[in-house]
Design a protein around this motif. Structure first.
Motif, PDB file in Angstrom:
ATOM      1  N   SER A  59      29.650  36.741  27.493  1.00  0.00           N
ATOM      2  CA  SER A  59      28.579  37.613  28.003  1.00  0.00           C
ATOM      3  C   SER A  59      28.625  37.773  29.519  1.00  0.00           C
ATOM      4  O   SER A  59      27.817  38.515  30.094  1.00  0.00           O
ATOM      5  N   SER A  60      29.561  37.109  30.189  1.00  0.00           N
ATOM      6  CA  SER A  60      29.625  37.155  31.655  1.00  0.00           C
ATOM      7  C   SER A  60      30.267  38.444  32.150  1.00  0.00           C
ATOM      8  O   SER A  60      31.195  38.959  31.539  1.00  0.00           O
ATOM      9  N   ASP A  61      29.764  38.924  33.288  1.00  0.00           N
ATOM     10  CA  ASP A  61      30.476  39.979  33.993  1.00  0.00           C
ATOM     11  C   ASP A  61      31.402  39.320  35.017  1.00  0.00           C
ATOM     12  O   ASP A  61      31.442  38.093  35.133  1.00  0.00           O
ATOM     13  N   LEU A  62      32.149  40.141  35.724  1.00  0.00           N
ATOM     14  CA  LEU A  62      33.132  39.620  36.676  1.00  0.00           C
ATOM     15  C   LEU A  62      32.754  40.107  38.070  1.00  0.00           C
ATOM     16  O   LEU A  62      33.012  41.252  38.441  1.00  0.00           O
ATOM     17  N   ASP A  63      32.118  39.224  38.844  1.00  0.00           N
ATOM     18  CA  ASP A  63      31.772  39.556  40.226  1.00  0.00           C
ATOM     19  C   ASP A  63      33.011  39.378  41.095  1.00  0.00           C
ATOM     20  O   ASP A  63      33.548  38.270  41.206  1.00  0.00           O
ATOM     21  N   LEU A  64      33.462  40.453  41.700  1.00  0.00           N
ATOM     22  CA  LEU A  64      34.676  40.374  42.512  1.00  0.00           C
ATOM     23  C   LEU A  64      34.615  41.370  43.650  1.00  0.00           C
ATOM     24  O   LEU A  64      33.790  42.287  43.656  1.00  0.00           O
ATOM     25  N   TYR A  65      35.484  41.162  44.615  1.00  0.00           N
ATOM     26  CA  TYR A  65      35.734  42.170  45.640  1.00  0.00           C
ATOM     27  C   TYR A  65      37.167  42.022  46.107  1.00  0.00           C
ATOM     28  O   TYR A  65      37.815  40.989  45.881  1.00  0.00           O
ATOM     29  N   ILE A  66      37.653  43.060  46.740  1.00  0.00           N
ATOM     30  CA  ILE A  66      39.055  43.118  47.165  1.00  0.00           C
ATOM     31  C   ILE A  66      39.122  43.067  48.680  1.00  0.00           C
ATOM     32  O   ILE A  66      38.439  43.833  49.373  1.00  0.00           O
ATOM     33  N   LEU A  67      39.924  42.147  49.192  1.00  0.00           N
ATOM     34  CA  LEU A  67      40.217  42.093  50.611  1.00  0.00           C
ATOM     35  C   LEU A  67      41.509  42.871  50.852  1.00  0.00           C
ATOM     36  O   LEU A  67      42.547  42.536  50.276  1.00  0.00           O
ATOM     37  N   PHE A  68      41.419  43.917  51.661  1.00  0.00           N
ATOM     38  CA  PHE A  68      42.598  44.730  51.956  1.00  0.00           C
ATOM     39  C   PHE A  68      42.903  44.622  53.433  1.00  0.00           C
ATOM     40  O   PHE A  68      42.116  45.049  54.290  1.00  0.00           O
ATOM     41  N   ASN A  69      44.044  44.047  53.751  1.00  0.00           N
ATOM     42  CA  ASN A  69      44.419  43.750  55.124  1.00  0.00           C
ATOM     43  C   ASN A  69      45.087  44.963  55.779  1.00  0.00           C
ATOM     44  O   ASN A  69      46.304  45.076  55.830  1.00  0.00           O
ATOM     45  N   SER A  70      44.238  45.887  56.241  1.00  0.00           N
ATOM     46  CA  SER A  70      44.745  47.093  56.902  1.00  0.00           C
ATOM     47  C   SER A  70      43.621  47.710  57.714  1.00  0.00           C
ATOM     48  O   SER A  70      42.442  47.563  57.387  1.00  0.00           O
ATOM     49  N   ASP A  71      43.984  48.397  58.780  1.00  0.00           N
ATOM     50  CA  ASP A  71      42.997  49.130  59.570  1.00  0.00           C
ATOM     51  C   ASP A  71      42.640  50.460  58.916  1.00  0.00           C
ATOM     52  O   ASP A  71      41.658  51.089  59.290  1.00  0.00           O
ATOM     53  N   ARG A  72      43.434  50.879  57.961  1.00  0.00           N
ATOM     54  CA  ARG A  72      43.172  52.131  57.255  1.00  0.00           C
ATOM     55  C   ARG A  72      42.295  51.864  56.035  1.00  0.00           C
ATOM     56  O   ARG A  72      42.274  50.764  55.488  1.00  0.00           O
ATOM     57  N   ASP A  73      41.553  52.874  55.597  1.00  0.00           N
ATOM     58  CA  ASP A  73      40.694  52.738  54.430  1.00  0.00           C
ATOM     59  C   ASP A  73      41.532  52.507  53.178  1.00  0.00           C
ATOM     60  O   ASP A  73      42.562  53.172  52.968  1.00  0.00           O
TER      61      ASP A  73
END
Length: 328
Positions: A59-73
């Motif tokens: 029943s769990s969701d997946l809390d996540l985020y992405i670290l992107f190592n760049s000055d560009r979006d």
């Protein structure tokens, strides 16, 4: 040793094993999916929440985020990778992530965004949340070595090599305290102003959020007498442990440690029961007195606070710096 201890706590053991199996699947799938990406060395995927704590279930969701190592979006550079990442994660963990925008497969931030402005006017609620959860319960889904390097770099923002030896990491402790109080304040805002669900969120505040906070205190307290460089290295090691394990590793022989595990086992067993979980998810504050599972968990939550208070007094002498630091 801790894994053997969990055999006495079936709900904790089941959640730990389920989390481990799921994380292995997710990590393997992401590694395969991104192996040909020219930007793979710039991508690190972090998960927190139940998957970070080792307490996930179906029943769990997946809390996540992405670290992107760049000055560009990220959307301009790795748009294709983001689509593929989301496809992989949706296939393995179909439950929807919360709607706050702090987490999700489409949330990309730069490490500098969570590392800088700590305590300043530009230190947003989202940044505080991502930063402290990264430390207190975060683990990697993609980019293990980068994850560990980022964590050490982040801790170095709190613990300076030219600081006084034998002193608590007060900057870090203060941010942990601030974040916990933010959680409590946010809870009232979310359920009162945003009309989000109350019951299950309230119970989690009494258990998982409390352990999150307390285990952070433990990591700081356990390194109180070390030189600054050793403090940095040892706190990083302490954050390798998940919250409950951090408490256990600090004081395996204390009776209060067993009591903490017993109370948390009860909490996890209750919210893992589908019927009880549904009752809590649908529970309004006005009806709380008529909900037996909630009333029982509320009392257990009070007991947990008392046990953790006793744990702190038993583990650390009255002269230990942590006691005064928590007040002033």
């Amino acid at each position: 040793m801790y894994k053997r201890v969990l055999t006495d706590y079936p709900a904790l053991l089941e959640a730990s094993e389920y989390t481990k199996q799921q994380l292995n699947k997710i990590r393997s799938a992401l590694s395969s999916e991104l192996q040909d990406s020219p930007h793979k060395e710039q991508i690190t995927i972090v998960t927190v929440g139940s998957y970070g704590r080792g307490e996930a279930s179906e029943s769990s969701d997946l809390d996540l985020y992405i670290l992107f190592n760049s000055d560009r979006d990220a959307e301009d550079v790795i748009a294709d990778e983001l689509i593929r990442i989301k496809r992989v994660l949706d296939g393995l963990v179909p439950n929807e992530t919360g709607s706050t925008g702090t987490f999700g497969a489409n949330v990309c931030v730069r490490f500098a965004d969570i590392q800088s402005n700590i305590g300043g006017k530009d230190d947003t609620n989202a940044d505080i949340t991502r930063r402290l959860l990264f430390l207190l319960e975060g683990t990697w889904l993609y980019g293990k070595e980068r994850f560990r390097s980022y964590r050490l770099d982040l801790l170095a923002r709190y613990i300076k090599p030219n600081g006084s030896d034998g002193k608590l990491a007060r900057f870090l402790l203060n941010d942990i305290i601030r974040y916990y109080r933010t959680i409590a304040t946010d809870f009232e805002h979310k359920v009162s102003d945003q009309k989000q669900e109350w019951g299950l969120r309230q119970v989690k505040l009494r258990f998982s959020r409390k352990i999150l906070y307390f285990s952070g205190i433990v990591a700081v307290a356990e390194t109180a007498d070390l030189p600054q460089q050793q403090t940095l290295e040892k706190i990083n090691d302490w954050f390798d442990y998940q919250g409950l394990e951090r408490i256990y590793q600090a004081a395996p022989a204390l009776k209060e440690t067993r009591q903490v595990l017993e109370l948390y086992e009860h909490f996890l067993a209750q919210i893992s029961d589908r019927k009880i979980r549904q009752n809590l998810e649908q529970l309004n504050k006005e009806d709380r007195a008529s909900c037996q599972p909630y009333c029982e968990l509320r009392e257990k939550g009070v007991e947990l606070s008392n046990v953790l208070t006793g744990w702190l007094k038993e583990q650390y002498s009255p002269e230990h710096q942590i006691h005064q630091a928590l007040l002033f």
